[in-house]
Enzyme design. Sequence first.
Site, PDB file in Angstrom:
ATOM      1  N   TYR A  48       2.249  -2.237   5.108  1.00 50.43           N
ATOM      2  CA  TYR A  48       3.107  -1.196   4.532  1.00 50.43           C
ATOM      3  C   TYR A  48       2.541  -0.640   3.226  1.00 50.43           C
ATOM      4  O   TYR A  48       2.969   0.413   2.777  1.00 50.43           O
ATOM      5  CB  TYR A  48       4.510  -1.741   4.250  1.00 50.43           C
ATOM      6  CG  TYR A  48       5.278  -2.242   5.446  1.00 50.43           C
ATOM      7  CD1 TYR A  48       4.812  -2.077   6.748  1.00 50.43           C
ATOM      8  CD2 TYR A  48       6.487  -2.912   5.263  1.00 50.43           C
ATOM      9  CE1 TYR A  48       5.532  -2.558   7.829  1.00 50.43           C
ATOM     10  CE2 TYR A  48       7.217  -3.394   6.350  1.00 50.43           C
ATOM     11  CZ  TYR A  48       6.732  -3.216   7.621  1.00 50.43           C
ATOM     12  OH  TYR A  48       7.447  -3.700   8.679  1.00 50.43           O
ATOM     13  N   HIS A 104       2.067 -10.106  12.107  1.00 52.31           N
ATOM     14  CA  HIS A 104       2.733  -8.811  12.271  1.00 52.31           C
ATOM     15  C   HIS A 104       2.685  -8.319  13.723  1.00 52.31           C
ATOM     16  O   HIS A 104       3.671  -7.807  14.256  1.00 52.31           O
ATOM     17  CB  HIS A 104       2.082  -7.789  11.337  1.00 52.31           C
ATOM     18  CG  HIS A 104       2.923  -6.600  11.045  1.00 52.31           C
ATOM     19  ND1 HIS A 104       2.781  -5.844   9.916  1.00 52.31           N
ATOM     20  CD2 HIS A 104       3.929  -6.013  11.736  1.00 52.31           C
ATOM     21  CE1 HIS A 104       3.654  -4.840   9.920  1.00 52.31           C
ATOM     22  NE2 HIS A 104       4.357  -4.925  11.027  1.00 52.31           N
TER      23      HIS A 104
END
Length: 273
Positions: A48, A104
């Site tokens: 992110y 992730h």
Amino acid sequence: MSDRITTPRLSIPRLGFGTWRLSGAECQAAVESALSLGYRAVDTAEMYKNEEPVGAGIKASGLPREEVFLTSKVWWENLGRIRQHCEASLSRLGTDHLDLYLIHWPAPDMDLPRALHDLARLREEGLARAIGVANFPAGMLKRALETGVPIAANQVEYHALLSQDRLLEVTRANGIVLTAYAPLAQGRLASDERVQAIAARHGATAAQVALAWLLRQDGVNAIPKASRAETQKANLEALALAGRLTEADVAEIDALPKDQRFVSPAFAPDWAA
């Protein structure tokens, strides 16, 4: 209904704050706002590129670190260097531990046992209090469990337009929390007329009803993103609404089509596996 989910491996707020696509000063302000309103879980990831403002927002909130459940994730291209990337995340976040650290995405060619054991070592050494995965379909999660590594959570796309029944069978049987990202189907449920009709009966919004449908489920928590304080507050109010949905309400939402997946990049696993 408790506002936390507690398993042998972790105790996590049922509603958390997602930060995907938030960045810079906006991200820091959103985290500060969410924590001031009562959120106690914040979700981020190295991909992110917002761990620094997330950490700054937590620090600026004035809350003791132990009161904020903090999750981050290692990107699938970095699974051969998990410790290095975890330490980098910790540095950016300004903390000495994560409450939950996740893979992730599964890498197409990953050495699953090695990646999971490297993750487990972080837990043993205190860098992460709990560990888990994200975007693992049911079959892959079963294979991960066969390694004996204590997987605490699996974070996946889950909302009223996408079934996760196969995955929930595995997570519930093994005391794993299923964390729902994109819980509003990337905003689509907020404008769904069928959900709006249910919301009208409760004096709520369609987004609140869609969140409440998730939050009332055993072993499921959700991490909607919201940059505006008004939306953050409305999402928090979905916790109380979850206990007020009727069996008829739930049946109507259950009857919505459940085959709409909106997050499936080129490197995604076979979801049917």
